[in-house]
Design a protein around this motif. Sequence first.
Motif, PDB file in Angstrom:
ATOM      1  N   GLN A  45       0.855  -1.191   0.059  1.00  0.00           N
ATOM      2  CA  GLN A  45       0.043  -0.103  -0.074  1.00  0.00           C
ATOM      3  C   GLN A  45       0.900   1.382   0.017  1.00  0.00           C
ATOM      4  N   GLU A  46       2.051   1.164   0.709  1.00  0.00           N
ATOM      5  CA  GLU A  46       2.879   2.538   0.685  1.00  0.00           C
ATOM      6  C   GLU A  46       3.444   2.811  -0.743  1.00  0.00           C
ATOM      7  N   GLN A  47       3.560   1.921  -1.595  1.00  0.00           N
ATOM      8  CA  GLN A  47       4.017   2.117  -2.881  1.00  0.00           C
ATOM      9  C   GLN A  47       5.560   2.216  -3.059  1.00  0.00           C
ATOM     10  N   GLY A  48       6.196   3.109  -2.328  1.00  0.00           N
ATOM     11  CA  GLY A  48       7.583   3.630  -2.379  1.00  0.00           C
ATOM     12  C   GLY A  48       7.969   4.138  -3.433  1.00  0.00           C
ATOM     13  N   LEU A  49       7.257   4.936  -4.080  1.00  0.00           N
ATOM     14  CA  LEU A  49       7.849   5.270  -5.436  1.00  0.00           C
ATOM     15  C   LEU A  49       8.715   6.684  -5.188  1.00  0.00           C
ATOM     16  N   VAL A  50       9.587   6.865  -6.193  1.00  0.00           N
ATOM     17  CA  VAL A  50      10.629   8.201  -5.983  1.00  0.00           C
ATOM     18  C   VAL A  50       9.881   9.031  -6.814  1.00  0.00           C
ATOM     19  N   ASP A  51       9.251  10.150  -6.136  1.00  0.00           N
ATOM     20  CA  ASP A  51       8.428  11.116  -6.909  1.00  0.00           C
ATOM     21  C   ASP A  51       9.516  12.022  -7.910  1.00  0.00           C
ATOM     22  N   ASN A  52      10.617  12.055  -7.766  1.00  0.00           N
ATOM     23  CA  ASN A  52      11.493  13.130  -8.571  1.00  0.00           C
ATOM     24  C   ASN A  52      11.970  12.063  -9.883  1.00  0.00           C
ATOM     25  N   LEU A  53      11.470  10.934  -9.908  1.00  0.00           N
ATOM     26  CA  LEU A  53      12.172   9.957 -10.883  1.00  0.00           C
ATOM     27  C   LEU A  53      11.086   9.816 -12.001  1.00  0.00           C
ATOM     28  N   LYS A  69       7.525  10.881 -17.846  1.00  0.00           N
ATOM     29  CA  LYS A  69       6.858  11.664 -16.947  1.00  0.00           C
ATOM     30  C   LYS A  69       7.197  11.593 -15.621  1.00  0.00           C
ATOM     31  N   LYS A  70       7.402  12.354 -14.962  1.00  0.00           N
ATOM     32  CA  LYS A  70       7.686  12.239 -13.282  1.00  0.00           C
ATOM     33  C   LYS A  70       6.523  11.556 -12.583  1.00  0.00           C
ATOM     34  N   VAL A  71       6.583  10.941 -11.614  1.00  0.00           N
ATOM     35  CA  VAL A  71       5.596  10.341 -10.927  1.00  0.00           C
ATOM     36  C   VAL A  71       4.575  10.920 -10.069  1.00  0.00           C
ATOM     37  N   ASP A  72       5.308  12.159  -9.653  1.00  0.00           N
ATOM     38  CA  ASP A  72       4.600  13.007  -8.808  1.00  0.00           C
ATOM     39  C   ASP A  72       3.528  13.890  -9.363  1.00  0.00           C
ATOM     40  N   THR A  73       3.675  13.854 -10.937  1.00  0.00           N
ATOM     41  CA  THR A  73       2.559  14.414 -11.649  1.00  0.00           C
ATOM     42  C   THR A  73       1.261  13.558 -12.004  1.00  0.00           C
ATOM     43  N   LEU A  74       1.372  12.351 -11.342  1.00  0.00           N
ATOM     44  CA  LEU A  74       0.234  11.407 -11.801  1.00  0.00           C
ATOM     45  C   LEU A  74      -0.750  11.358 -10.685  1.00  0.00           C
ATOM     46  N   SER A  75      -1.832  10.813 -11.163  1.00  0.00           N
ATOM     47  CA  SER A  75      -2.849  10.750 -10.219  1.00  0.00           C
ATOM     48  C   SER A  75      -2.721   9.530  -9.345  1.00  0.00           C
ATOM     49  N   GLY A  76      -3.514   9.327  -8.359  1.00  0.00           N
ATOM     50  CA  GLY A  76      -3.666   8.338  -7.386  1.00  0.00           C
ATOM     51  C   GLY A  76      -3.506   6.779  -8.151  1.00  0.00           C
ATOM     52  N   GLY A  77      -4.505   6.841  -9.078  1.00  0.00           N
ATOM     53  CA  GLY A  77      -4.963   5.594  -9.668  1.00  0.00           C
ATOM     54  C   GLY A  77      -3.608   5.239 -10.612  1.00  0.00           C
ATOM     55  N   GLN A  78      -3.146   6.082 -11.366  1.00  0.00           N
ATOM     56  CA  GLN A  78      -1.789   6.045 -11.995  1.00  0.00           C
ATOM     57  C   GLN A  78      -0.668   5.662 -11.454  1.00  0.00           C
ATOM     58  N   GLN A 118      -0.762   4.081  -8.586  1.00  0.00           N
ATOM     59  CA  GLN A 118      -0.984   2.884  -8.164  1.00  0.00           C
ATOM     60  C   GLN A 118      -0.514   1.688  -9.147  1.00  0.00           C
ATOM     61  N   ARG A 119      -0.841   1.991 -10.424  1.00  0.00           N
ATOM     62  CA  ARG A 119      -0.109   1.161 -11.553  1.00  0.00           C
ATOM     63  C   ARG A 119       1.087   1.114 -11.619  1.00  0.00           C
ATOM     64  N   VAL A 120       1.756   2.335 -11.620  1.00  0.00           N
ATOM     65  CA  VAL A 120       3.304   2.414 -11.583  1.00  0.00           C
ATOM     66  C   VAL A 120       3.923   1.354 -10.742  1.00  0.00           C
ATOM     67  N   ALA A 121       3.298   1.271  -9.423  1.00  0.00           N
ATOM     68  CA  ALA A 121       3.819   0.540  -8.200  1.00  0.00           C
ATOM     69  C   ALA A 121       3.420  -0.880  -8.601  1.00  0.00           C
ATOM     70  N   LEU A 122       2.398  -1.149  -9.313  1.00  0.00           N
ATOM     71  CA  LEU A 122       1.883  -2.478  -9.804  1.00  0.00           C
ATOM     72  C   LEU A 122       3.041  -3.095 -10.912  1.00  0.00           C
ATOM     73  N   ALA A 123       3.340  -2.028 -12.016  1.00  0.00           N
ATOM     74  CA  ALA A 123       4.035  -2.508 -12.964  1.00  0.00           C
ATOM     75  C   ALA A 123       5.523  -2.657 -12.222  1.00  0.00           C
ATOM     76  N   ARG A 124       5.888  -1.853 -11.354  1.00  0.00           N
ATOM     77  CA  ARG A 124       7.225  -2.128 -10.783  1.00  0.00           C
ATOM     78  C   ARG A 124       7.485  -3.451 -10.250  1.00  0.00           C
ATOM     79  N   ALA A 125       6.433  -3.887  -9.311  1.00  0.00           N
ATOM     80  CA  ALA A 125       6.288  -5.283  -8.801  1.00  0.00           C
ATOM     81  C   ALA A 125       6.616  -6.488 -10.002  1.00  0.00           C
ATOM     82  N   VAL A 126       5.489  -6.297 -10.851  1.00  0.00           N
ATOM     83  CA  VAL A 126       5.493  -7.267 -11.966  1.00  0.00           C
ATOM     84  C   VAL A 126       6.676  -7.214 -12.776  1.00  0.00           C
ATOM     85  N   TYR A 127       7.766  -6.208 -12.963  1.00  0.00           N
ATOM     86  CA  TYR A 127       8.766  -6.023 -13.471  1.00  0.00           C
ATOM     87  C   TYR A 127      10.031  -6.972 -12.956  1.00  0.00           C
TER      88      TYR A 127
END
Length: 236
Positions: A71-79, A128-137, A139-148
């Motif tokens: 749930q925490e996602q752990g995305l790096v906003d400036n990347l 696109k930097k992830v800090d510009t994405l919506s909550g649902g987007q 969430q899918r970035v975190a999902l894609a990172r796990a799948v990758y």
Amino acid sequence: MLTIRNLDLFYDCTAASSGSGERGHQVLFDVNLAIEQGDKVAIIGPSGAGKSSLLHYIHKELEHQAALCSQEQGLVDNLSLYHNVYMGALARHGWWYNLINLIRPFSKHLTAIQSLCDRLELDQALTKKVDTLSGGQRQRVALARAVYQRQPVFIGDEPFSALDPLMARRLIEQLFLLHTSVIMVVHDRELALSHFDRVIALSRGRVVIDSPSDQVDKCEVEALYQSDVTRLKIAC
């Protein structure tokens, strides 16, 4: 793949950090489970039932063959979106390879990540930097990172909570295609019953349902959530 016998799980960050030896607050009680390779397991239950605690314990036991989407996602906003997804591949390469890819992304990863984003309906530029994405987007970035991470087991803690039900159903089908086994905390009870082959329900830290999804009594599931609401109202 995994057998859990008579698990009592305690957690207290204060006791743990002080080294007092106290076991702290108990969050799981006498849990007994066996999860086989190929299982598609939904973990359900009311808030505070111990779902996330059980899920993280399972991940700890399977971490060498499992990818976790928390749930925490752990995305790096400036990347960028690309680099956040590529983090799933860091363990597959040396530091020098990862450093070069950070500066100048390799074409094979660009192609693979773009294809994965398309499958997960993430129609945003990879730059696109992830800090510009919506909550649902996000969430899918975190999902894609796990799948990758390309592990046989996918473990997710409500990875679709910010998505609409129809998209969640489409994405769970993709996860089933991409992973041998899926173990997931699911907020949507209908999704759990309709798309997973097994349902585990928790209440107050105990397993109260562990059954093939087509044998689960929906009234029993609803009563489980209703009893928790009633208990909270009485407590208040």
